[in-house]
Design a protein around this motif. Structure first.
Motif, PDB file in Angstrom:
ATOM      1  N   GLN A  94      39.424   6.437 136.934  1.00 23.08           N
ATOM      2  CA  GLN A  94      40.601   5.587 136.757  1.00 23.08           C
ATOM      3  C   GLN A  94      41.426   5.525 138.036  1.00 23.08           C
ATOM      4  O   GLN A  94      41.877   4.449 138.441  1.00 23.08           O
ATOM      5  CB  GLN A  94      41.456   6.079 135.588  1.00 23.08           C
ATOM      6  CG  GLN A  94      42.647   5.179 135.318  1.00 23.08           C
ATOM      7  CD  GLN A  94      43.373   5.551 134.051  1.00 23.08           C
ATOM      8  OE1 GLN A  94      42.783   6.031 133.094  1.00 23.08           O
ATOM      9  NE2 GLN A  94      44.669   5.296 134.031  1.00 23.08           N
ATOM     10  N   VAL A  95      41.640   6.672 138.681  1.00 27.92           N
ATOM     11  CA  VAL A  95      42.396   6.690 139.941  1.00 27.92           C
ATOM     12  C   VAL A  95      41.663   5.867 140.998  1.00 27.92           C
ATOM     13  O   VAL A  95      42.261   5.022 141.683  1.00 27.92           O
ATOM     14  CB  VAL A  95      42.620   8.143 140.429  1.00 27.92           C
ATOM     15  CG1 VAL A  95      43.151   8.169 141.858  1.00 27.92           C
ATOM     16  CG2 VAL A  95      43.571   8.874 139.488  1.00 27.92           C
ATOM     17  N   THR A  96      40.360   6.093 141.123  1.00 26.24           N
ATOM     18  CA  THR A  96      39.566   5.341 142.093  1.00 26.24           C
ATOM     19  C   THR A  96      39.602   3.850 141.760  1.00 26.24           C
ATOM     20  O   THR A  96      39.747   3.007 142.653  1.00 26.24           O
ATOM     21  CB  THR A  96      38.113   5.846 142.121  1.00 26.24           C
ATOM     22  OG1 THR A  96      38.118   7.252 142.389  1.00 26.24           O
ATOM     23  CG2 THR A  96      37.302   5.132 143.188  1.00 26.24           C
ATOM     24  N   GLY A  97      39.495   3.527 140.483  1.00 26.54           N
ATOM     25  CA  GLY A  97      39.557   2.132 140.058  1.00 26.54           C
ATOM     26  C   GLY A  97      40.873   1.474 140.418  1.00 26.54           C
ATOM     27  O   GLY A  97      40.904   0.303 140.814  1.00 26.54           O
ATOM     28  N   SER A  98      41.959   2.209 140.315  1.00 26.31           N
ATOM     29  CA  SER A  98      43.270   1.666 140.682  1.00 26.31           C
ATOM     30  C   SER A  98      43.330   1.377 142.179  1.00 26.31           C
ATOM     31  O   SER A  98      43.881   0.349 142.601  1.00 26.31           O
ATOM     32  CB  SER A  98      44.373   2.631 140.268  1.00 26.31           C
ATOM     33  OG  SER A  98      44.391   2.765 138.859  1.00 26.31           O
ATOM     34  N   LEU A  99      42.762   2.282 142.987  1.00 28.27           N
ATOM     35  CA  LEU A  99      42.720   2.068 144.440  1.00 28.27           C
ATOM     36  C   LEU A  99      41.835   0.863 144.787  1.00 28.27           C
ATOM     37  O   LEU A  99      42.210   0.020 145.609  1.00 28.27           O
ATOM     38  CB  LEU A  99      42.190   3.314 145.147  1.00 28.27           C
ATOM     39  CG  LEU A  99      43.082   4.546 145.116  1.00 28.27           C
ATOM     40  CD1 LEU A  99      42.316   5.773 145.599  1.00 28.27           C
ATOM     41  CD2 LEU A  99      44.329   4.318 145.957  1.00 28.27           C
ATOM     42  N   ILE A 106      42.829  -7.205 142.533  1.00 26.33           N
ATOM     43  CA  ILE A 106      42.627  -7.348 141.092  1.00 26.33           C
ATOM     44  C   ILE A 106      43.749  -6.621 140.369  1.00 26.33           C
ATOM     45  O   ILE A 106      44.096  -5.494 140.733  1.00 26.33           O
ATOM     46  CB  ILE A 106      41.259  -6.770 140.676  1.00 26.33           C
ATOM     47  CG1 ILE A 106      40.128  -7.540 141.356  1.00 26.33           C
ATOM     48  CG2 ILE A 106      41.093  -6.788 139.163  1.00 26.33           C
ATOM     49  CD1 ILE A 106      38.757  -6.906 141.185  1.00 26.33           C
ATOM     50  N   THR A 107      44.305  -7.255 139.352  1.00 31.34           N
ATOM     51  CA  THR A 107      45.332  -6.609 138.543  1.00 31.34           C
ATOM     52  C   THR A 107      44.659  -5.880 137.386  1.00 31.34           C
ATOM     53  O   THR A 107      43.890  -6.476 136.632  1.00 31.34           O
ATOM     54  CB  THR A 107      46.335  -7.645 137.995  1.00 31.34           C
ATOM     55  OG1 THR A 107      46.916  -8.339 139.103  1.00 31.34           O
ATOM     56  CG2 THR A 107      47.424  -6.965 137.176  1.00 31.34           C
ATOM     57  N   ILE A 108      44.949  -4.597 137.274  1.00 30.05           N
ATOM     58  CA  ILE A 108      44.339  -3.743 136.250  1.00 30.05           C
ATOM     59  C   ILE A 108      45.414  -3.345 135.240  1.00 30.05           C
ATOM     60  O   ILE A 108      46.534  -3.022 135.613  1.00 30.05           O
ATOM     61  CB  ILE A 108      43.732  -2.473 136.890  1.00 30.05           C
ATOM     62  CG1 ILE A 108      42.579  -2.847 137.822  1.00 30.05           C
ATOM     63  CG2 ILE A 108      43.283  -1.476 135.853  1.00 30.05           C
ATOM     64  CD1 ILE A 108      41.395  -3.443 137.123  1.00 30.05           C
TER      65      ILE A 108
END
Length: 182
Positions: A94-99, A106-108
């Motif tokens: 999740q942290v990596t995905g946010s970065l 991309i808005t997550i």
């Protein structure tokens, strides 16, 4: 990837030097633009007896505890280190995905992640020769985003591939020889 304001970094480096002088060799500022860290120093300290261990993160207000499953002799008074390893995989993605989302524009939104692993006990519990590693680990993630088309969108495919490539915990599991799927 990890940027910070220069005065904050200087303060962090000074505090790190005082508390963890051995970790200093891992830090290096780049000479251009906003300073960045090439590595993030991480340290935990722990004390315990029997199957229970209390873990702290020096210099931070974080503490957590572990215990073993009752079938192993523990009391299950806290999550097991085994459960924490899967939790680390989940939260690191999740942290990596946010970065990655930030890098790709991309808005997550909300994440829903499930991780399942199969851990053989012959070596870990039984003492047999061999590798006590996970047999397999599967991570399933549902991520809200501003992209149309879900998994079929090429930008989402790029996002997912980049998260898998850049996530340190995914690399740890995959490089250890575990049958890993997501």
């Amino acid at each position: 990837m990890f940027s910070t304001r220069p005065h904050f970094l200087a303060k962090a480096l000074i505090n790190t030097q005082r508390v963890y002088p051995k970790l200093n060799s891992n830090l290096r500022q780049f000479s251009i633009s906003t300073p960045r860290l090439q590595t993030i120093p991480v340290q935990v300290s722990a004390q315990g007896t029997g199957f229970v261990q209390n873990i702290t993160v020096p210099g931070k207000p974080f503490t957590f505890s572990t215990d073993a499953y009752t079938v192993l002799g523990g009391n299950e008074s806290h999550p097991s280190p085994i459960a924490y390893s899967l939790a680390s995989l989940s939260s690191c993605n999740q942290v990596t995905g946010s970065l990655v989302a930030k890098d790709l524009g991309i808005t997550i939104g909300e994440w829903n992640v499930e991780v399942e692993g199969n851990l053989p006990t012959e070596v870990f519990v039984g003492g047999k020769e061999g590798n006590p590693n996970w047999k397999s680990v599967t991570l399933k993630a549902r991520v809200q985003s501003n992209l149309e088309g879900g998994n079929d969108n090429p930008r989402f495919k790029q996002f997912a591939a980049e998260v898998e490539r850049r996530c340190p915990m995914t690399a740890l599991f995959r490089n250890s020889g575990v049958v890993y799927s997501n």
